[in-house]
Write a protein that holds these residues in place. Sequence first.
Motif, PDB file in Angstrom:
ATOM      1  N   LEU A 739      41.529  39.151  41.474  1.00  0.00           N
ATOM      2  CA  LEU A 739      40.441  38.206  41.307  1.00  0.00           C
ATOM      3  C   LEU A 739      40.756  36.872  41.982  1.00  0.00           C
ATOM      4  CD1 LEU A 739      37.820  38.593  39.846  1.00  0.00           C
ATOM      5  CD2 LEU A 739      38.786  37.471  37.857  1.00  0.00           C
ATOM      6  N   GLU A 740      41.963  36.414  41.741  1.00  0.00           N
ATOM      7  CA  GLU A 740      42.352  35.136  42.317  1.00  0.00           C
ATOM      8  C   GLU A 740      42.307  35.187  43.834  1.00  0.00           C
ATOM      9  OE1 GLU A 740      45.984  34.306  40.293  1.00  0.00           O
ATOM     10  OE2 GLU A 740      44.819  33.821  38.479  1.00  0.00           O
ATOM     11  N   ARG A 741      42.726  36.315  44.341  1.00  0.00           N
ATOM     12  CA  ARG A 741      42.738  36.470  45.785  1.00  0.00           C
ATOM     13  C   ARG A 741      41.318  36.454  46.354  1.00  0.00           C
ATOM     14  NH1 ARG A 741      46.178  40.939  48.892  1.00  0.00           N
ATOM     15  NH2 ARG A 741      45.670  40.193  50.969  1.00  0.00           N
ATOM     16  N   ILE A 742      40.462  37.202  45.710  1.00  0.00           N
ATOM     17  CA  ILE A 742      39.077  37.263  46.194  1.00  0.00           C
ATOM     18  C   ILE A 742      38.448  35.882  46.126  1.00  0.00           C
ATOM     19  CG2 ILE A 742      36.818  38.286  45.819  1.00  0.00           C
ATOM     20  CD1 ILE A 742      38.269  40.666  44.525  1.00  0.00           C
ATOM     21  N   LYS A 743      38.730  35.205  45.022  1.00  0.00           N
ATOM     22  CA  LYS A 743      38.138  33.874  44.845  1.00  0.00           C
ATOM     23  C   LYS A 743      38.521  32.963  45.998  1.00  0.00           C
ATOM     24  CE  LYS A 743      37.239  33.373  39.974  1.00  0.00           C
ATOM     25  NZ  LYS A 743      38.061  33.305  38.786  1.00  0.00           N
ATOM     26  N   LYS A 744      39.746  33.074  46.422  1.00  0.00           N
ATOM     27  CA  LYS A 744      40.204  32.241  47.529  1.00  0.00           C
ATOM     28  C   LYS A 744      39.421  32.573  48.789  1.00  0.00           C
ATOM     29  CE  LYS A 744      44.859  31.116  46.262  1.00  0.00           C
ATOM     30  NZ  LYS A 744      46.001  31.995  46.119  1.00  0.00           N
ATOM     31  N   LEU A 745      39.164  33.838  48.990  1.00  0.00           N
ATOM     32  CA  LEU A 745      38.460  34.252  50.194  1.00  0.00           C
ATOM     33  C   LEU A 745      36.987  33.866  50.172  1.00  0.00           C
ATOM     34  CD1 LEU A 745      39.935  37.826  50.778  1.00  0.00           C
ATOM     35  CD2 LEU A 745      40.343  35.788  52.134  1.00  0.00           C
ATOM     36  N   LEU A 746      36.448  33.798  48.963  1.00  0.00           N
ATOM     37  CA  LEU A 746      35.002  33.551  48.868  1.00  0.00           C
ATOM     38  C   LEU A 746      34.631  32.131  49.267  1.00  0.00           C
ATOM     39  CD1 LEU A 746      33.658  35.487  45.767  1.00  0.00           C
ATOM     40  CD2 LEU A 746      32.609  35.420  47.999  1.00  0.00           C
TER      41      LEU A 746
END
Lengths: 746, 371
Positions: A739-746
């Motif tokens: 989740l944290e990773r995706i959030k960074k990408l978003l």
Amino acid sequence: MSENRKGSILKPFKALKFIGEKPVTIRTPFENRPTAPRYRGFHVNDQEKCIGCGTCAEICDNDAIRMIEVPGLEPKVGASNLRPAIDYGRCCWCALCVDVCTTNSLNMTQEYTHVSDDLDTFFMFPDSEGIHKVEFPLGYQASEDSNFLDLERVEMEELSAEERGDSFVEIVKGFSKEQAMAEASRCVACGLCTDTCPAHMNIPEYIEAIWDDNLSEAGRQIYKTNPLPEVCGRVCTHKCETACSIGQRGEPIAIRWLKRYAMDAIPADQYGDINNLKVVKPLGKSVAIVGSGPAGLSAAYYLRLMGYKVVMFEKYPEPGGMMRYGIPEYRLPYDALDKDINYIKEVGVEIKCNTTVGKDVNFDDLHRDFDVVLIATGFHVGRSTRVPGTDHKDVFQAIDLLSKITKGEDIKVDEKIVVIGGGNVAMDIARSLARKQRQKYGKVNLIVTSLESRDIMPADDEEIEEATEEGCVFYPGRGPVEIVIEDGKIQGLKTNKCVSVFDEQHRFSPKFDENDIKLLEGTMVVESIGQGPDMSYLGDYSDKLEMDGRRMKVNEFYQTSMDWLFIAGDIIKGPDVINGIAVGHQAALGIDKMLEKKHDIFFHSIFQVLSKSLKFEENCRKSNAKFEGKFSPVINTMLVEMIKKSEDLEKRIKRLIENPNVLIHLDEKLKRPQEADYFERFVVEETVDENISEKDFLKLVEKKVRTAFGLYHDLEKLTKNKELEFLFGYLKDQKKAQLERIKKLL
Amino acid sequence: MSKIDEVRDYELFIGPNHPGIAGNYSFKMKLRGDKVLSAKTDAGYLHRGFEKLMEERLFIQNIAIVCRICVPDPDPNENNYARAVEEIAGIEVPERAHWIRTLVLELSRMASHLFSLGGHAATTGLYVLANWTIADRDRIMELFEELTGGRVYHIYQLPGGVRRDFPDGFGRRVLEVMDYIESRLPDYDDLAINNSLFIKRATGIGVITKEQAISWGVTGPNLRACGVAADVRKDDPYEVYDKLDFEIPTMTEGDSYARMIVRRKELVQSINIVRQIIDKIPSGPVWNKIPNPLKWKVPAGDAYVRTESSKGEYAYYMVSDGGRKPYRVHVRGASTTHGVHVLENLLAGSRIEDASQIMFSLDACPPEVDR
Ligand SMILES: Cc1cc2nc3c(=O)[nH]c(=O)nc-3n(C[C@H](O)[C@H](O)[C@H](O)COP(=O)(O)OP(=O)(O)OC[C@H]3O[C@@H](n4cnc5c(N)ncnc54)[C@H](O)[C@@H]3O)c2cc1C
Ligand code: SF4
Ligand code: SF4
């Protein structure tokens, strides 16, 4: 002692004087050395006293205690069917379990020998006869002075009788943060309360959150099964507190006040964020709900979250049913009720007030315009004693007066009033009228009389005590004979002594002593002996519905014999708000099941949950694989890693499913099927548009991962099995990282 | 190195089950004939990761763990742990509990000294003393059993006080045991301490000079045997030591025998202390209740506490981050110094037949090293 180091070679021979002494270490034949009375030997457990709360297992620092289901033992209010079994390969005899035991049923004996080369025999199930069925004296025992539990409640502040006597201001003041946290700290998180709560609320979880001062988490846990928490935090019949294990020796946790504290402390505009609500799938199907009491509102809320259009029809000017038009304001202020209802409206439930079904709207029309109709119209017709004189104009029904008070209409308040009835509704009207009398005349002159004698009066003790403090006078144990009328004016109520209310079979069959007569003086009489339904709006349908005795026949989802008609609340399963909420929720699940035509939507065992989560992981992996190589390199790397991770997670879940040791525990019933149900919605295979944009794709993935995170988080807390806890914890952590990773990408 | 040296030099592994060695301890020694060239100690046979375990357990659960850090003298662990939590959380302890704790600590010291006296003698081949002292130590175990319900591990002191008050007649029985042990001391003297064979075997063995002791950080009886009268009970009194009258025995020679004598004298002091406690102990409650231990959060903070254990200065450093489990508990017992640095130093240059005696005379406790 030779400090100057001048020794002797002969002195040691003095030891020869012991040559005839009995040796201290060898005992033949072998015998157990008697121990001290406080010795920490093998446990004994009084199985009758034990309630299976599992607190011993919780405190055990060696994980030596496992709660096991006892065959043939039925769980009951405040007691599960689990009892502790102890692995003496792990136990270190610290006796923390003894000092924390909620019932004092677990103690230790002076027995300490067990010899066997069969390791399994070291896993024992202590009962009161001792592990070898040989009687040994008790050893280390529970002691009141050294008990670990906090048995006393944090006191709740209330308005005094003087302060409240002539006003409808709320009596109970509510906890401050410090008080709430102190009260929350007493809970041992055993969950016996959850078993007893009709809605199976996540009580230990929200208490824990209050203790952690994490109010959003508390709110989130509460809303999972109860969309009327401000109401329940005030007027719930709190069966849970009867079950609370702390109540075994002390005062039960003030569960109800804690709920109230949490919800009072969360501002209304944060409810949405806390629940992180997104309507899952707009389904294009609609449900009509008749009656906006707790049952209707609860069903509406959960149906709306599932994506259904919900329209409620309410005959009164405002929604809330008996919560607004029955329960007096001094117990449940309108703004608290409105806070709950406004949020239900906010999620998109439409409520049409001043609309009586059967008069303003035809029941047939509802059937025609909506896919499903749920009726939850409650009990609104007061029952009469039908003694001579009850047709007089100054004889009233309690609930009619209460609803008029809510509406702000003028009601008749005489100087001398007699109320008939011994239940909580009678208390509500008596205390309301007492307030009105005090406002109008400066004093109270009100008599409450009931068939039941004081000890068996159905009203809560606090209600009776507080009513007495406020000036009501009780004449319990008397049956009404007639209302004495002279010159068209009521003089009072003639009563006989009631000798017994029930017959030997516990059926209602009052017996009177006709020689014991008493006139209770008053110029106005209020009857409050019960309510019944008015379901005339059903018209012809009532003949078509299958009955089960006097009630409608329903299945476990409160679906009637006409599959489009569901029923909830007092008219099927009362008698209180929380039962209404629970039935409403259950009906909502049933409606969903019916409209979705899903099979097996309810999986109750952890085994099934695991299978579902396996499928969920598989689906995620497959769906991700389809997009491999389609997006930018950063996202692609992430996708590839996620696919790999999914494989790993699948393997782990599989391994656990196939592990026979864990499997034994997997058929444990999941206490709260709604958790699992929520999960189910995401398992459905979905087709993602091939041409989806990178951003939308990411958002989609984020949503899935977030859901999985939430679920694994809950499941981790739900299970008491260590391996499962570990697995769900691990899955949760993985999802969190993603989740944290995706959030960074978003 | 010459050819001959190569032949004569060899490595010897002693332990972990060597009868002359306290518990799970081992040495790897380099020897030339009977002479020890160097030694490497390894305390890791009892590794349970106590400090790490504690971080994973509720504050209350750790009271059942800490005692295991020193089997023969567990109570200073319990005391340190309880006092550290009390200091961080600001918990008051009832007066009577302070007295009881002091009693428990002294009984534990005596039990440990009896163990070590016997063990020490045994390393010179004098096993009878070990048989006696261990049987006599049992009388103290019986007192523990009566008071706490446990013989070896007492799991008795907890934050806020102690778990149970004296059983009926306990004080009287404590005094009986003290009288008994006091009556046994001359027997010990006759058998070993005044035995010229033992004196011969223990004199000049494992000598620590006063300067070495100070620079190596030696504490406890080992330090006092070098002529330094340091003792936490006097220097930084805890519990009720400041209300008691006792002396700190010292010797000057710093050898194995001097250490034996110091322990022997400390037994007398402890008997004396215990008698004072039974005489003066006030009545009252023994525990101030702590919050529900399953939910109990100890406020953020840290504490450094120390006791004088039978081995020497024994300290706990505890950090709480405000949660339900300690963030960190650091255990620092005298055995880490005595059992590793001091021992390795003393062994180098000693003779193989004295190795066990040197170790025993230092009275180090392996789990305290590898905690
Ligand atoms: C005085 C009193 C005090 C109470 N105190 C408590 C308490 O402290 N704690 C507790 O837990 N429970 C209490 N109860 C019980 C509780 O209020 C009810 O069990 C609960 O409200 C029932 O919920 P329900 O949804 O079935 O129906 P209701 O709350 O009765 O709501 C039914 C709704 O349907 C509407 N309706 C009826 N017919 C039609 C129609 N034809 N068309 C449109 N609308 C219609 C009604 O106007 C009403 O709003 C009390 C009840 C009373 C009477
Ligand atoms: S005595 Fe201690 S270790 Fe044994 S079962 Fe009880 S809590 Fe666990
Ligand atoms: S409130 Fe009472 S019954 Fe519920 S979990 Fe806490 S201690 Fe157990």
